[in-house]
Design a protein around this motif. Structure first.
Motif, PDB file in Angstrom:
ATOM      1  N   UNK A  33      59.992 -19.789  10.776  1.00 44.38           N
ATOM      2  CA  UNK A  33      59.844 -18.636  11.665  1.00 44.38           C
ATOM      3  C   UNK A  33      61.186 -18.005  11.988  1.00 44.38           C
ATOM      4  N   UNK A  34      62.250 -18.804  12.019  1.00 45.32           N
ATOM      5  CA  UNK A  34      63.567 -18.228  12.325  1.00 45.32           C
ATOM      6  C   UNK A  34      63.982 -17.263  11.224  1.00 45.32           C
ATOM      7  N   UNK A  35      63.816 -17.652   9.964  1.00 49.83           N
ATOM      8  CA  UNK A  35      64.176 -16.774   8.854  1.00 49.83           C
ATOM      9  C   UNK A  35      63.310 -15.514   8.863  1.00 49.83           C
ATOM     10  N   UNK A  36      62.002 -15.681   9.022  1.00 51.07           N
ATOM     11  CA  UNK A  36      61.105 -14.527   9.034  1.00 51.07           C
ATOM     12  C   UNK A  36      61.409 -13.610  10.213  1.00 51.07           C
ATOM     13  N   UNK A  37      61.689 -14.213  11.377  1.00 48.02           N
ATOM     14  CA  UNK A  37      62.037 -13.423  12.552  1.00 48.02           C
ATOM     15  C   UNK A  37      63.309 -12.627  12.289  1.00 48.02           C
ATOM     16  N   UNK A  38      64.254 -13.240  11.596  1.00 48.31           N
ATOM     17  CA  UNK A  38      65.505 -12.547  11.265  1.00 48.31           C
ATOM     18  C   UNK A  38      65.253 -11.359  10.348  1.00 48.31           C
ATOM     19  N   UNK A  39      64.387 -11.538   9.352  1.00 46.32           N
ATOM     20  CA  UNK A  39      64.063 -10.437   8.438  1.00 46.32           C
ATOM     21  C   UNK A  39      63.392  -9.300   9.205  1.00 46.32           C
ATOM     22  N   UNK A  40      62.398  -9.645  10.016  1.00 42.09           N
ATOM     23  CA  UNK A  40      61.723  -8.636  10.835  1.00 42.09           C
ATOM     24  C   UNK A  40      62.730  -8.016  11.797  1.00 42.09           C
ATOM     25  N   UNK A  41      63.617  -8.833  12.327  1.00 41.99           N
ATOM     26  CA  UNK A  41      64.635  -8.344  13.251  1.00 41.99           C
ATOM     27  C   UNK A  41      65.556  -7.316  12.631  1.00 41.99           C
ATOM     28  N   UNK A  42      65.910  -7.523  11.376  1.00 41.87           N
ATOM     29  CA  UNK A  42      66.758  -6.548  10.695  1.00 41.87           C
ATOM     30  C   UNK A  42      66.026  -5.205  10.619  1.00 41.87           C
ATOM     31  N   UNK A  43      64.755  -5.253  10.243  1.00 39.25           N
ATOM     32  CA  UNK A  43      63.969  -4.019  10.119  1.00 39.25           C
ATOM     33  C   UNK A  43      63.828  -3.329  11.469  1.00 39.25           C
ATOM     34  N   UNK A  44      63.337  -4.061  12.481  1.00 37.95           N
ATOM     35  CA  UNK A  44      63.118  -3.389  13.768  1.00 37.95           C
ATOM     36  C   UNK A  44      64.419  -3.051  14.469  1.00 37.95           C
ATOM     37  N   UNK A  45      65.488  -3.790  14.186  1.00 34.67           N
ATOM     38  CA  UNK A  45      66.788  -3.460  14.768  1.00 34.67           C
ATOM     39  C   UNK A  45      67.317  -2.153  14.201  1.00 34.67           C
ATOM     40  N   UNK A  46      67.216  -1.997  12.901  1.00 36.47           N
ATOM     41  CA  UNK A  46      67.679  -0.745  12.284  1.00 36.47           C
ATOM     42  C   UNK A  46      66.886   0.430  12.838  1.00 36.47           C
ATOM     43  N   UNK A  47      65.572   0.297  12.876  1.00 32.97           N
ATOM     44  CA  UNK A  47      64.723   1.381  13.382  1.00 32.97           C
ATOM     45  C   UNK A  47      65.037   1.670  14.850  1.00 32.97           C
ATOM     46  N   UNK A  48      65.121   0.615  15.674  1.00 31.62           N
ATOM     47  CA  UNK A  48      65.403   0.795  17.099  1.00 31.62           C
ATOM     48  C   UNK A  48      66.791   1.328  17.378  1.00 31.62           C
ATOM     49  N   UNK A  49      67.798   0.821  16.650  1.00 30.54           N
ATOM     50  CA  UNK A  49      69.165   1.295  16.859  1.00 30.54           C
ATOM     51  C   UNK A  49      69.332   2.757  16.466  1.00 30.54           C
ATOM     52  N   UNK A  50      68.704   3.144  15.383  1.00 28.25           N
ATOM     53  CA  UNK A  50      68.766   4.560  14.992  1.00 28.25           C
ATOM     54  C   UNK A  50      68.163   5.421  16.100  1.00 28.25           C
ATOM     55  N   UNK A  51      66.998   5.021  16.596  1.00 29.56           N
ATOM     56  CA  UNK A  51      66.362   5.773  17.683  1.00 29.56           C
ATOM     57  C   UNK A  51      67.253   5.803  18.925  1.00 29.56           C
ATOM     58  N   UNK A  52      67.876   4.663  19.252  1.00 31.59           N
ATOM     59  CA  UNK A  52      68.728   4.570  20.436  1.00 31.59           C
ATOM     60  C   UNK A  52      69.975   5.436  20.294  1.00 31.59           C
ATOM     61  N   UNK A  53      70.642   5.347  19.147  1.00 29.74           N
ATOM     62  CA  UNK A  53      71.877   6.103  18.966  1.00 29.74           C
ATOM     63  C   UNK A  53      71.626   7.603  18.892  1.00 29.74           C
ATOM     64  N   UNK A  54      70.535   7.993  18.252  1.00 29.65           N
ATOM     65  CA  UNK A  54      70.170   9.415  18.248  1.00 29.65           C
ATOM     66  C   UNK A  54      69.915   9.868  19.681  1.00 29.65           C
ATOM     67  N   UNK A  55      69.210   9.045  20.425  1.00 31.33           N
ATOM     68  CA  UNK A  55      68.900   9.366  21.817  1.00 31.33           C
ATOM     69  C   UNK A  55      70.162   9.529  22.663  1.00 31.33           C
ATOM     70  N   UNK A  56      71.110   8.589  22.570  1.00 27.73           N
ATOM     71  CA  UNK A  56      72.312   8.676  23.407  1.00 27.73           C
ATOM     72  C   UNK A  56      73.156   9.878  23.020  1.00 27.73           C
ATOM     73  N   UNK A  57      73.253  10.157  21.732  1.00 26.62           N
ATOM     74  CA  UNK A  57      74.050  11.310  21.292  1.00 26.62           C
ATOM     75  C   UNK A  57      73.415  12.607  21.790  1.00 26.62           C
ATOM     76  N   UNK A  58      72.113  12.742  21.634  1.00 23.34           N
ATOM     77  CA  UNK A  58      71.415  13.954  22.079  1.00 23.34           C
ATOM     78  C   UNK A  58      71.538  14.105  23.600  1.00 23.34           C
ATOM     79  N   UNK A  59      71.332  13.015  24.337  1.00 20.46           N
ATOM     80  CA  UNK A  59      71.400  13.090  25.799  1.00 20.46           C
ATOM     81  C   UNK A  59      72.821  13.370  26.296  1.00 20.46           C
TER      82      UNK A  59
END
Length: 146
Positions: free
Chosen positions: A12-38
């Motif tokens: 589960x740690x390895x799978x969580x890490x793989x999922x984490x990479x995906x959701x981290x990239x998606x979430x960070x892009x959304x967050x950074x776009x948000x902070x720059x726009x705001x």
């Protein structure tokens, strides 16, 4: 040795890490776009922009995380109503703790930088803390088999 590698690849740690990479990239892009726009739009103060941007990361990343972790990482058969509630509670608790700690710590240690840099460092530090807390919350609370 191959057995240990195979076991780790299915853990589960390895799978969580793989999922984490995906959701981290998606979430960070959304967050950074948000902070720059705001920040560029100057609609709110730096503090409001921080919380809105970090919340954007958590909401977007959590939707991806829930779907992938339920079905891929933990292969959970729990009822959706129950684990969605637990998932939301876990995400909120991890969010408040991680980002509540991250901002004052980052602002204390990042001296002499412009406001946007301080905000981004705080957001990235909060994302790391959130990820660590979130793994344990999902593993032992959200998707635990009864």
């Amino acid at each position: 040795m191959w057995e240990k590698i195979n076991t780790f690849m299915h853990s589960t740690i390895f799978k969580f890490a793989v999922v984490g990479v995906v959701n981290t990239i998606v979430g960070l892009v959304a967050m950074l776009v948000s902070i720059v726009v705001l920040e560029w739009g100057k609609w709110f103060s730096g503090t409001v922009n921080y919380w809105v941007s970090s919340a954007t990361n958590i909401v977007v990343g959590s939707i991806v995380s829930y779907i992938l972790n339920k079905h891929f990482t933990f292969q959970s058969n729990t009822k959706a109503q129950k684990d969605v509630f637990r998932f939301v509670v876990n995400a909120v608790v991890c969010y408040v703790i991680a980002y509540g700690i991250a901002r004052p710590v980052a602002l204390h240690f990042v001296v002499g930088a412009v406001q946007m840099v301080k905000q981004i460092v705080a957001l990235l530090f909060g994302a790391v803390l959130f990820t660590i807390l979130n793994y344990f919350g999902q593993r032992f609370y959200v998707f635990k088999e009864d």
